[in-house]
Design an enzyme around this catalytic site. Sequence first.
Site, PDB file in Angstrom:
ATOM      1  N   CYS B 167     -22.101  33.107  30.383  1.00  0.00           N
ATOM      2  CA  CYS B 167     -22.835  33.486  31.591  1.00  0.00           C
ATOM      3  C   CYS B 167     -22.364  34.807  32.182  1.00  0.00           C
ATOM      4  O   CYS B 167     -22.990  35.317  33.110  1.00  0.00           O
ATOM      5  CB  CYS B 167     -22.701  32.391  32.634  1.00  0.00           C
ATOM      6  N   HIS B 299     -23.157  33.535  41.651  1.00  0.00           N
ATOM      7  CA  HIS B 299     -23.393  32.928  40.342  1.00  0.00           C
ATOM      8  C   HIS B 299     -24.265  31.684  40.561  1.00  0.00           C
ATOM      9  O   HIS B 299     -25.224  31.489  39.844  1.00  0.00           O
ATOM     10  CB  HIS B 299     -22.067  32.612  39.658  1.00  0.00           C
ATOM     11  N   GLU B 310     -17.273  28.432  43.964  1.00  0.00           N
ATOM     12  CA  GLU B 310     -17.666  29.793  44.357  1.00  0.00           C
ATOM     13  C   GLU B 310     -17.636  29.945  45.877  1.00  0.00           C
ATOM     14  O   GLU B 310     -17.200  30.978  46.397  1.00  0.00           O
ATOM     15  CB  GLU B 310     -19.061  30.115  43.802  1.00  0.00           C
ATOM     16  N   LYS B 331     -31.096  31.919  40.793  1.00  0.00           N
ATOM     17  CA  LYS B 331     -31.313  31.080  39.606  1.00  0.00           C
ATOM     18  C   LYS B 331     -32.341  29.980  39.852  1.00  0.00           C
ATOM     19  O   LYS B 331     -32.961  29.488  38.906  1.00  0.00           O
ATOM     20  CB  LYS B 331     -29.996  30.462  39.134  1.00  0.00           C
ATOM     21  N   HIS B 336     -31.315  29.755  34.977  1.00  0.00           N
ATOM     22  CA  HIS B 336     -30.056  30.335  34.517  1.00  0.00           C
ATOM     23  C   HIS B 336     -30.322  30.968  33.151  1.00  0.00           C
ATOM     24  O   HIS B 336     -30.463  30.262  32.157  1.00  0.00           O
ATOM     25  CB  HIS B 336     -28.978  29.252  34.428  1.00  0.00           C
ATOM     26  N   PHE B 395     -18.455  29.996  31.432  1.00  0.00           N
ATOM     27  CA  PHE B 395     -17.705  29.057  30.604  1.00  0.00           C
ATOM     28  C   PHE B 395     -16.684  29.874  29.804  1.00  0.00           C
ATOM     29  O   PHE B 395     -16.962  30.991  29.368  1.00  0.00           O
ATOM     30  CB  PHE B 395     -18.636  28.343  29.614  1.00  0.00           C
TER      31      PHE B 395
END
Lengths: 88, 407
Positions: B167, B299, B310, B331, B336, B395
């Site tokens: 990501c 994010h 976050e 998103k 995403h 990730f």
Amino acid sequence: MQDQIIEIIAREAVLEPAQVRPDMTLEDIGLDSLGLVEMIFSIEETFGISVPFNANEPGETRFDLSSVGSIVAAVEELISEQGTPAVA
Amino acid sequence: MAGSSPRRVVITGAGTVNALGRDVAATVDAMAEGRSAIGALDFPDVERLSMRIGAQVRGWVPGDLFDGARLSLYDRFTQFALVAGREAMAQAGLDAVPGDPTRWGAVIGTAGGGNGTVNDAFRAVFAEGKNRVHPFTVPRLMNNAAASHLSILWGLMGPTFSVATACSSSNHAIGLAVQMIRAGMADGMLAGGAESMLNFGGMKAWEGLRVMSPDGCRPFSLGRNGMVQGEGAAVFVLETLEAAQARGAEILAEIKGFAMTSDAGDIVMPSVEGAARTMRMALADAGVSPDAVGYINAHGTGTTANDRTEAAAIHAVFGARAGQVPVSSTKAMHGHCIGATGAIELLACLMALRQGVIAPTVGFTAPDPDCPLDVVPNTAREAQVTTVMSNAFAFGGLNAVLVLGRV
């Protein structure tokens, strides 16, 4: 069948089956979130069942994860609902 | 490089394809309207998935966009990148790169590369029992295909490569392109991201991790239950401020700061400390204080873990202002887009800087005490901002934060 489920749980927690008791929580046996997802996968593959579980809302599922004993009971219930175990 | 002051890097072109629109104008219009492109997925075997929603690019007819001889070399992610690149170059007022083409390159982030090509080839040999796959399977699936085809199409003969950091791929790609221009390795770059994993095999893999939502993406909202995938690309033309001014280009924004760090912790769980450290480093690189930031593009994946982490990281960096600075996750509108997501989200940053419109976090139902932020719920907001920040936390524990400003 209970032994088989405990064997899977123990394997994912890297413990001996004898070390895993029904009253233990996932925290007690040191199973993290990835280990939990892998354990559920292993249970699904072994018994040919589908386990309802979303890592974002672990408490929302009727698959009770509060202890080893509750997991065993939930798996047994799913097997009886969803059909014969794939493995004898 | 001669000169004592570091080269400043600006964006002079932007292009995109995603489920919200086929170009930047349509995408930012949708963002300003708070429209979501998430809906029922449509591809072979979708009925065998348990998660059947996503933000899919609809009505895509590649034969209308590319000539046939070349098309057989283009996976869908490459097609998206090339269409986005074409728009970005046109926006920059360029039909060829200015100056020495050996000093221009392309860096494109992608996580899955030609995932659709892999899916098709595996289906042929495993499911259909064929013993032959398309001869261009390898050049289509390779992660660098989109970057390479951009370089071929535009004659870019400098550094060209792909970045695959899940990501964070796009933010890393853009940040590295900035660093290469700053360092004098290149005079200009096409940078961004491209992704297309909305196929049976790609989605089956995601479903297995049990982090997807079956019913919608609701970032920072109470009762959120996971992420929803999208697909697409965004590509930007980056060059030095000096060169852009010299040729009279319209400057969309300056990329003022970039930081990339690793958590060195969990392979999937995010870290407050890692996210906060990266935001601080990006602000320091930009030479601005947290007080200068008027918008944060989060994010904001809609998973319980990311959004909570976050929010805590934003509080650690912004202190008392954390509850006031507008933070949104787009998103919930474009999905995403994994390796392309940071690039597509940069369009929301440009909208904030240039149009004074903060994109909303749609799908918001109720505040989560774990996420005490002003997430601009459901409706866009007007605000004059001069500095914005864009977060990506991947990730693998890989973090990438960009800071942009007006010139």
